[in-house]
Design a protein around this motif. Structure first.
Motif, PDB file in Angstrom:
ATOM      1  N   ASP A 167       0.656  -1.209  -0.015  1.00 11.73           N
ATOM      2  CA  ASP A 167      -0.184   0.024  -0.030  1.00 11.73           C
ATOM      3  C   ASP A 167       0.811   1.201   0.055  1.00 11.73           C
ATOM      4  N   PHE A 168       2.306   1.307   0.524  1.00  9.07           N
ATOM      5  CA  PHE A 168       2.860   2.263   0.462  1.00  9.07           C
ATOM      6  C   PHE A 168       4.451   1.965   0.108  1.00  9.07           C
ATOM      7  N   VAL A 169       5.162   3.067  -0.057  1.00  9.87           N
ATOM      8  CA  VAL A 169       6.675   2.956  -0.215  1.00  9.87           C
ATOM      9  C   VAL A 169       7.152   3.519   1.199  1.00  9.87           C
ATOM     10  N   LEU A 170       8.153   2.385   1.916  1.00 11.17           N
ATOM     11  CA  LEU A 170       8.819   2.899   3.237  1.00 11.17           C
ATOM     12  C   LEU A 170       9.937   3.675   2.611  1.00 11.17           C
ATOM     13  N   ASN A 171       9.900   5.064   2.945  1.00 10.04           N
ATOM     14  CA  ASN A 171      11.329   5.983   2.469  1.00 10.04           C
ATOM     15  C   ASN A 171      11.989   6.203   3.716  1.00 10.04           C
ATOM     16  N   VAL A 233      17.380   7.081  12.501  1.00  9.36           N
ATOM     17  CA  VAL A 233      16.966   6.755  11.162  1.00  9.36           C
ATOM     18  C   VAL A 233      15.607   7.293  11.045  1.00  9.36           C
ATOM     19  N   ALA A 234      15.377   7.908   9.861  1.00 12.78           N
ATOM     20  CA  ALA A 234      13.998   8.404   9.680  1.00 12.78           C
ATOM     21  C   ALA A 234      13.403   7.628   8.639  1.00 12.78           C
ATOM     22  N   VAL A 235      12.043   7.033   9.151  1.00 12.83           N
ATOM     23  CA  VAL A 235      11.425   6.116   8.078  1.00 12.83           C
ATOM     24  C   VAL A 235       9.941   6.821   7.863  1.00 12.83           C
ATOM     25  N   THR A 236       9.426   7.058   6.784  1.00 14.77           N
ATOM     26  CA  THR A 236       8.382   7.873   6.262  1.00 14.77           C
ATOM     27  C   THR A 236       7.560   6.800   5.228  1.00 14.77           C
ATOM     28  N   PRO A 237       6.471   6.378   5.533  1.00 14.78           N
ATOM     29  CA  PRO A 237       5.559   5.864   4.472  1.00 14.78           C
ATOM     30  C   PRO A 237       5.031   6.895   3.791  1.00 14.78           C
ATOM     31  N   VAL A 238       5.015   6.548   2.423  1.00  9.07           N
ATOM     32  CA  VAL A 238       4.725   7.395   1.266  1.00  9.07           C
ATOM     33  C   VAL A 238       3.948   6.783   0.337  1.00  9.07           C
ATOM     34  N   ARG A 239       2.933   7.104  -0.050  1.00  9.32           N
ATOM     35  CA  ARG A 239       1.761   6.393  -1.181  1.00  9.32           C
ATOM     36  C   ARG A 239       2.358   7.289  -2.436  1.00  9.32           C
ATOM     37  N   PRO A 240       2.431   6.383  -3.417  1.00  9.40           N
ATOM     38  CA  PRO A 240       2.511   6.864  -4.907  1.00  9.40           C
ATOM     39  C   PRO A 240       1.253   7.410  -5.243  1.00  9.40           C
ATOM     40  N   SER A 241       1.205   8.225  -6.282  1.00 10.06           N
ATOM     41  CA  SER A 241       0.070   9.109  -6.542  1.00 10.06           C
ATOM     42  C   SER A 241      -1.340   8.470  -6.539  1.00 10.06           C
ATOM     43  N   ARG A 242      -2.185   9.281  -5.913  1.00  8.46           N
ATOM     44  CA  ARG A 242      -3.684   8.813  -5.556  1.00  8.46           C
ATOM     45  C   ARG A 242      -4.486  10.071  -6.037  1.00  8.46           C
TER      46      ARG A 242
END
Length: 262
Positions: A167-171, A233-242
């Motif tokens: 559901d998301f990219v983990l950046n 460590v910085a972890v951000t879930p990011v969704r592709p275009s929606r």
């Protein structure tokens, strides 16, 4: 799991090798396919060098025993897309992109080839993580000869693999420290600007000259930039275009034939 390892710094990047080595150590079925040359800033572009409609691809000696390795004349996102179509063997379950030379924080994720490959993977049914190490983004020795801790970032990525969903990219942005010196891992918001910005250096008759430079904006509390600067460590879930379903467009008609937006 079947794992594709790719990046935007190119097939010879030490970060790519460290990330692949981690996946091999964990016992995954690994394939490496990365740009033949650096493709930083490619975002989600689908570009490649074609000959008779074929994307130029060189089979390299395996980075590790049993790991097929390909140098591809294409953008990272295009490589990820081709992998989801079976271009490099069985379709991957997971795409690991990186380890990028330099952070990918804030709004810069929009243009990052590292994050772009992960976005494309998620949009095509894979789980994906983009991993970056906070080292100078130009591949030159730092003034103080500081060591580059690629293995630290690779081990962090391995620890975070169980968090991935489709559901998301983990950046993931990792400080350039020994693993034992990391202060921890924090979920972070995307900074408004990001650690690296594109700036105009020169403008003349018939040309402009641009450069990637470290941002001089202060880090926003709770952002990926701020946690990274503090040694986390910085972890951000990011969704592709929606679709922006909550945006009102007055006067327009929706798919049910009803007026929307007030």
């Amino acid at each position: 799991m079947r794992i594709l390892v790719t990046n935007d710094d190119g097939i010879d990047s030490p970060g790519l090798h460290a990330l692949a080595a981690m996946a091999v150590r964990q016992g995954h079925d690994v394939v490496v396919a990365a740009p033949a040359r650096e493709a930083s800033g490619a975002g989600t572009s689908l570009t490649g060098v074609e000959s008779d409609g074929r994307i130029a691809t060189e089979t390299r000696p395996p980075l590790f025993p049993g790991v097929p390795t390909f140098a591809v004349s294409a953008s990272p996102a295009f490589i990820a897309l081709m992998a989801t179509r079976g271009a490099y063997g069985p379709v991957p379950d997971v795409v690991l992109s990186g380890i990028n030379r330099g952070p990918n924080t804030g709004a810069a994720v929009l243009h990052s080839g590292t994050v772009g490959a992960a976005f494309t993977a998620v949009a095509n049914g894979c789980r994906a993580m983009a991993v970056s190490l906070d080292v100078p983004f130009r591949a030159t020795a730092s003034a103080d000869g500081a060591q580059e801790h690629w293995d630290t970032a690779a081990e962090v990525a391995g620890d975070l693999l169980p968090l991935l969903t489709g559901d998301f990219v983990l950046n993931v942005n990792v400080p350039n420290l020994h693993a034992g010196d990391l202060r921890g891992i924090r979920r972070a918001t995307l900074a408004q600007f990001g650690a690296v910005q594109m700036v105009l250096l020169e403008q003349g008759h018939g040309y402009v000259r641009m450069s990637l430079e470290q941002s001089d904006h202060g880090a926003e509390p709770g952002s990926d930039d701020a946690w990274l600067l503090d040694g986390y460590v910085a972890v951000t879930p990011v969704r592709p275009s929606r679709e922006a379903a909550d945006v009102a467009l007055p006067g327009l008609v929706d798919t049910a034939g009803e007026h929307v937006g007030g």
